[in-house]
Write a protein that holds these residues in place. Sequence first.
Motif, short mmCIF file in Angstrom:
data_model
loop_
_atom_site.label_atom_id
_atom_site.label_comp_id
_atom_site.label_asym_id
_atom_site.label_seq_id
_atom_site.Cartn_x
_atom_site.Cartn_y
_atom_site.Cartn_z
N PHE A 188 39.26 25.43 38.60
CA PHE A 188 39.78 26.34 37.58
C PHE A 188 40.94 25.71 36.82
O PHE A 188 40.95 25.70 35.58
CB PHE A 188 40.22 27.65 38.24
N PHE A 208 34.79 31.87 32.69
CA PHE A 208 34.45 31.48 34.05
C PHE A 208 33.43 32.43 34.66
O PHE A 208 33.36 33.61 34.30
CB PHE A 208 35.70 31.45 34.94
N ALA A 242 36.05 36.44 32.70
CA ALA A 242 35.32 36.07 33.90
C ALA A 242 34.15 37.01 34.13
O ALA A 242 34.29 38.23 34.01
CB ALA A 242 36.24 36.10 35.11
#
Length: 527
Positions: A188, A208, A242
């Motif tokens: 990350f 993500f 995300a």
Amino acid sequence: MQLPEGVEVVGPRHDRYEEILTPPALAFVAELHRAFDARRRDLLAARAARVAALAAGGSLDFLPHTRHVRDGDWRVAPPAPGLVDRRVEITGPTDAKMTVNALNSGAKVWLADLEDANTPRWENVIGGQLNLRDAVDRTLTHTAPDGRRYTLHDGDLATIVVRPRGWHLTEKHILVDGERTSGSLVDFALYLFHCARRQLDLGHGPYFYLPKMESHLEARLWNDVFLSAQDHLGLPRGTIRATVLIETYAAAFEMDEILYELRDHAAGLNAGRWDYMFSVIKTFRTRGRDFLLPDRNAVTMTAPFMRAYTELLVRTCHRRGAHAIGGMAAFIPSRRDPQVNETALAKVREDKTREAGDGFDGSWVAHPDLVPVCREVFDAVLGDRPHQIDRTREDVHVTAAQLLDVRATPGRRTEAGLRNAVSVGIQYLTSWLRGTGAVAIFHLMEDAATAEISRSQVWQWLHNGVALDDTGATVDRALVERLADEELAKLPGDPADHAAARALFLEVAVADDFVDFLTLPAYERMP
């Protein structure tokens, strides 16, 4: 290179690695490690405690103390640029060839996989980051051994969404204060540090996919990491988005809560079907016939417990204004065998037709040749609309009992199924130990998740004394070892080439203690 205080890089330095492993980037990794790694380890301990409680006779259910979240009237942030239309998403590792092919494929999104379709070989960890940065800069090229050159085309490319490793995996080549760092935080942090501003300048953002979570508290940890990281890099809060893979049994009972914890950063949920099936076996592996599945390849998405899971996912996402993304059909096309190709396309079309009809806003494919069929199916349902979030599936009412109804799954437990599980496990681990995390075996795309189903099912059948439906033989260690030897003899090349994989497979498939993830001992065997 002058490293930040307390940081060690023990992996070898190859060409251009200094472009990723810069002192500021490593200082960022160290900051996140010191702030959040203790919580990560506490949450892993909580997972182990839950497993012990389930083995002692407990069960899963919707959480009573978070009922107010499930009943509440709230929605996640609106879709971010590049994530509005997600009707086709292609998945794959971050090697240069796959990166170019995925971005050029015509898919709306590329899941740049640093997890199950990858291996954490040091060269993949840092090489993948270089490929991602070069792809964002549109400078990435690849020349194959046969001289063929791969370049990014000039038109629109798929939106990059990076999947870091799960919370359980560490990075042994980067140490902070003498401790291994979290693989999740390394993947990350390095991508965010080097690519966030680049992506924003292009009109997208740092996006993500979050894997393997088992509770909303793990989602809360990710959200706190996002807040800290955005503040450190001077990014507006909410810049990061995300999508969470609902791929563990426990997480299926906390979908609302997971979205709620991430609501300012949430982009949706994904039906991570293969890891979910593995988690079903793993979670209740000692509980006898109520949780015994038939042969791996006999379990379809129409099985009652799988149907309940996917319908609840669509219902939950659309109620909260989030995308619901379907899973990956394992069938892969063949450019050499027309019959195999025809079968694969038909199976994928059937799978995507079911998902689009159920309300999913898009779905995964694992090969560029499957992008057109997935797009065609979703185009027929969506038309000019970017998604079908407005289809809230008010007709869906899923109970805990339906999610837990594994016993109703049709199918048999056979020697052919056991033999297939053993062969796939050994062949996949041979590939994994060599550094490749996604491989075609028997015309199916195998990654760590599908290999986990194979080895966990062998473990479950063995430790529950399953008698095979076709031969009547009881699954025991001697039978598994015999099948391993027979399948090994069928593989091309020197059997010694597969010896390490055979040993590792038996370690994780027949040992008395169940290893949480086969990649944990496998990583210790990897340089």
